[in-house]
Scaffold this motif. Structure first.
Motif, PDB file in Angstrom:
ATOM      1  N   MET A   1       1.764  -4.087   7.654  1.00 48.76           N
ATOM      2  CA  MET A   1       2.014  -2.658   7.491  1.00 48.76           C
ATOM      3  C   MET A   1       3.298  -2.430   6.698  1.00 48.76           C
ATOM      4  O   MET A   1       4.300  -3.109   6.909  1.00 48.76           O
ATOM      5  CB  MET A   1       2.141  -1.994   8.868  1.00 48.76           C
ATOM      6  N   PHE A   2       3.245  -1.482   5.756  1.00 49.23           N
ATOM      7  CA  PHE A   2       4.468  -1.016   5.111  1.00 49.23           C
ATOM      8  C   PHE A   2       4.255   0.428   4.677  1.00 49.23           C
ATOM      9  O   PHE A   2       3.121   0.936   4.661  1.00 49.23           O
ATOM     10  CB  PHE A   2       4.855  -1.906   3.923  1.00 49.23           C
ATOM     11  N   LYS A   3       5.350   1.094   4.335  1.00 47.79           N
ATOM     12  CA  LYS A   3       5.282   2.484   3.898  1.00 47.79           C
ATOM     13  C   LYS A   3       5.965   2.627   2.555  1.00 47.79           C
ATOM     14  O   LYS A   3       7.033   2.073   2.319  1.00 47.79           O
ATOM     15  CB  LYS A   3       5.943   3.420   4.917  1.00 47.79           C
ATOM     16  N   ARG A   4       5.337   3.407   1.677  1.00 46.47           N
ATOM     17  CA  ARG A   4       5.922   3.728   0.370  1.00 46.47           C
ATOM     18  C   ARG A   4       5.676   5.209   0.117  1.00 46.47           C
ATOM     19  O   ARG A   4       4.532   5.657   0.152  1.00 46.47           O
ATOM     20  CB  ARG A   4       5.303   2.884  -0.738  1.00 46.47           C
ATOM     21  N   ASN A   5       6.762   5.944  -0.119  1.00 51.73           N
ATOM     22  CA  ASN A   5       6.696   7.390  -0.285  1.00 51.73           C
ATOM     23  C   ASN A   5       6.011   8.001   0.935  1.00 51.73           C
ATOM     24  O   ASN A   5       6.397   7.751   2.056  1.00 51.73           O
ATOM     25  CB  ASN A   5       6.017   7.749  -1.601  1.00 51.73           C
ATOM     26  N   GLU A   6       4.929   8.750   0.741  1.00 52.40           N
ATOM     27  CA  GLU A   6       4.301   9.437   1.874  1.00 52.40           C
ATOM     28  C   GLU A   6       3.172   8.642   2.513  1.00 52.40           C
ATOM     29  O   GLU A   6       2.582   9.080   3.504  1.00 52.40           O
ATOM     30  CB  GLU A   6       3.748  10.800   1.413  1.00 52.40           C
ATOM     31  N   TYR A   7       2.873   7.474   1.969  1.00 53.21           N
ATOM     32  CA  TYR A   7       1.714   6.729   2.435  1.00 53.21           C
ATOM     33  C   TYR A   7       2.087   5.492   3.259  1.00 53.21           C
ATOM     34  O   TYR A   7       3.036   4.772   2.929  1.00 53.21           O
ATOM     35  CB  TYR A   7       0.858   6.279   1.259  1.00 53.21           C
ATOM     36  N   TYR A   8       1.306   5.268   4.296  1.00 54.93           N
ATOM     37  CA  TYR A   8       1.324   4.011   5.036  1.00 54.93           C
ATOM     38  C   TYR A   8       0.217   3.120   4.464  1.00 54.93           C
ATOM     39  O   TYR A   8      -0.881   3.595   4.165  1.00 54.93           O
ATOM     40  CB  TYR A   8       1.084   4.243   6.524  1.00 54.93           C
ATOM     41  N   TYR A   9       0.533   1.845   4.347  1.00 57.31           N
ATOM     42  CA  TYR A   9      -0.423   0.873   3.809  1.00 57.31           C
ATOM     43  C   TYR A   9      -0.714  -0.160   4.894  1.00 57.31           C
ATOM     44  O   TYR A   9       0.191  -0.774   5.449  1.00 57.31           O
ATOM     45  CB  TYR A   9       0.149   0.161   2.586  1.00 57.31           C
ATOM     46  N   LEU A  10      -1.989  -0.349   5.181  1.00 58.21           N
ATOM     47  CA  LEU A  10      -2.448  -1.350   6.127  1.00 58.21           C
ATOM     48  C   LEU A  10      -3.185  -2.420   5.336  1.00 58.21           C
ATOM     49  O   LEU A  10      -4.184  -2.133   4.672  1.00 58.21           O
ATOM     50  CB  LEU A  10      -3.356  -0.716   7.176  1.00 58.21           C
ATOM     51  N   VAL A  11      -2.679  -3.648   5.405  1.00 62.49           N
ATOM     52  CA  VAL A  11      -3.183  -4.735   4.569  1.00 62.49           C
ATOM     53  C   VAL A  11      -3.721  -5.849   5.447  1.00 62.49           C
ATOM     54  O   VAL A  11      -3.125  -6.189   6.475  1.00 62.49           O
ATOM     55  CB  VAL A  11      -2.056  -5.283   3.659  1.00 62.49           C
TER      56      VAL A  11
END
Length: 403
Positions: free
Chosen positions: A169-179
């Motif tokens: 999991m990481f966050k960039r700007n307004e989005y969370y990313y689930l990888v």
């Protein structure tokens, strides 16, 4: 984990390149760097340091830091998840509970492969395989502050999507990313639901981090075999809409294939009969012929595509043989738990003989388009080289490439 402009990387260690039927991981290691190029081994954590004892179950984990303490959340194979604590990011670490933090049966998924995400002082732990669950860590970082909650992921057509193991999991700007592996999803809410976006950077378990303004992905890479893995570090980029741009995604070597260059080791090559295999500091492997039918072969589970590729070998063949027999074992990915079937019947595999210069004290390069070989497997399981009609002499290989 980044502490005082230093990056700390934690990983499980594969026990041996000779293991052929399961992931046997005998310890964790923590390495650090201040430039992403020069690395220092900080500490080694052994399974005996944990509640599960001497078993080689050191599967994936993740770091967290809070109030001057450092935490290593670790998998006990695919059974459960524990936590260790240290006063320094490089350790030493000790088991904080003496029992699992995430016990078996805690949620309707496997209780392993933890990921810890921090935002505004709130720590969320995510885990599972096929379906992910999450919970808030307590103030002590050693307990759960709420009940596990399912993280839902949907395809573009609205259908539910399953995952694999090891979430990141990481966050960039307004989005969370689930990888997970080579896939990812996005959401504007930490706990979802998430929209599946497609392909992520190719590779296995990994982490994503921002280092001095640049995003990076670091993940496992099967540079030797499925069960003895290296690590790759790649720069990472995004499209204007926030989706991942794969322009810097590359495999090793670039374009796919495989390099056995022996710069640091013999890279799993061995001999089942007729010779030995030694690594040299010059970055080669060599051997003396010690009997009939000398054979050398790569580690099993080479996991290499062959379509459209060319094999290149640079060898010093100081033996009487004028032919090498090359055999290509098939990687059968269409059966469940294929890694549980390491056996190879070499009489049934694709083979070809190539002409080589005998009794040579100099290196000679040979190339072979793999598409010209009848029944060549799409994905290579193991490569074997046999010195025909040789019972004396020696050999040395500078490199073997499939590219």
């Amino acid at each position: 984990m980044i502490v005082d402009d230093r990056l700390y990387l934690g990983m499980g260690h594969d026990k041996s390149w000779d293991i052929e039927f399961n992931w046997t991981m005998d310890r964790w290691e923590i390495w650090s760097t201040n430039d992403l190029k020069t690395w220092v081994k900080e500490t080694v954590i052994h399974p005996n340091d944990t509640y599960f004892g001497p078993e080689p179950n050191c599967w994936a984990g993740d770091f967290a830091q809070k109030d001057g303490k450092y935490y290593w959340y670790f998998s006990n194979k695919f059974f459960d998840t524990g936590v260790m604590i240290a006063d320094k990011p490089g350790g030493p670490y000790k088991d904080a509970l003496g029992k699992p933090l995430l016990s078996k049966g805690l949620a309707p998924t496997n209780s392993y492969d933890p990921e810890v995400y921090e935002e505004n002082g709130v720590y969320t732990i995510i885990w599972g395989a096929g379906t992910y669950y999450c919970a808030t860590l307590g103030e002590d970082m050693l307990s759960l502050a709420d009940k596990p909650q399912k993280i839902e992921i949907y395809n573009s057509d609205g259908t539910y999507r399953n995952t694999d193991d090891k979430p990141t999991m990481f966050k960039r700007n307004e989005y969370y990313y689930l990888v997970w592996g080579a896939h990812y999803a996005m959401s504007k809410e930490l706990r979802g639901p998430y929209d599946y976006k497609g392909a992520f950077y190719s590779g296995g378990h990994g982490s994503i981090f921002n280092w001095k303004g640049q995003w990076y992905v670091v993940h496992e890479h099967h540079d030797i075999s499925m069960f003895y893995r290296g690590i790759m570090l790649k720069t990472m980029y995004f499209n204007p809409d926030g989706t991942v741009n794969l322009k810097s995604d590359f495999t090793f070597p670039i374009g796919g294939g495989r390099k056995w260059e022996f710069d640091n080791s013999r890279m799993g090559w061995r001999s089942p009969s007729g010779t030995n295999v030694q690594w040299t500091k010059a970055g080669t492997i060599k051997g003396e012929i010690t009997g009939q039918k000398p054979i050398i072969e790569s580690a099993n589970w080479a996991s290499t595509e062959t379509k459209g590729k060319t094999l290149e070998i640079r060898i010093k063949n100081n033996t009487p043989t004028s032919k090498l027999k090359l055999s290509f074992a098939l990687f059968k990915t269409n059966i469940e738990r294929f890694w549980s079937y390491p056996e190879i019947n070499w009489l049934e595999e694709a083979t070809i003989n190539i002409d080589v210069k005998p009794n040579s004290s100099e290196y000679v390069k040979y190339t072979l388009p793999l598409d010209t070989i009848e029944n060549i497997p799409k994905t290579l399981k193991r490569l074997r080289i046999e010195f025909l009609d040789s019972d004396s002499g020696n050999w040395e290989i500078d490199y073997i490439l499939i590219q």
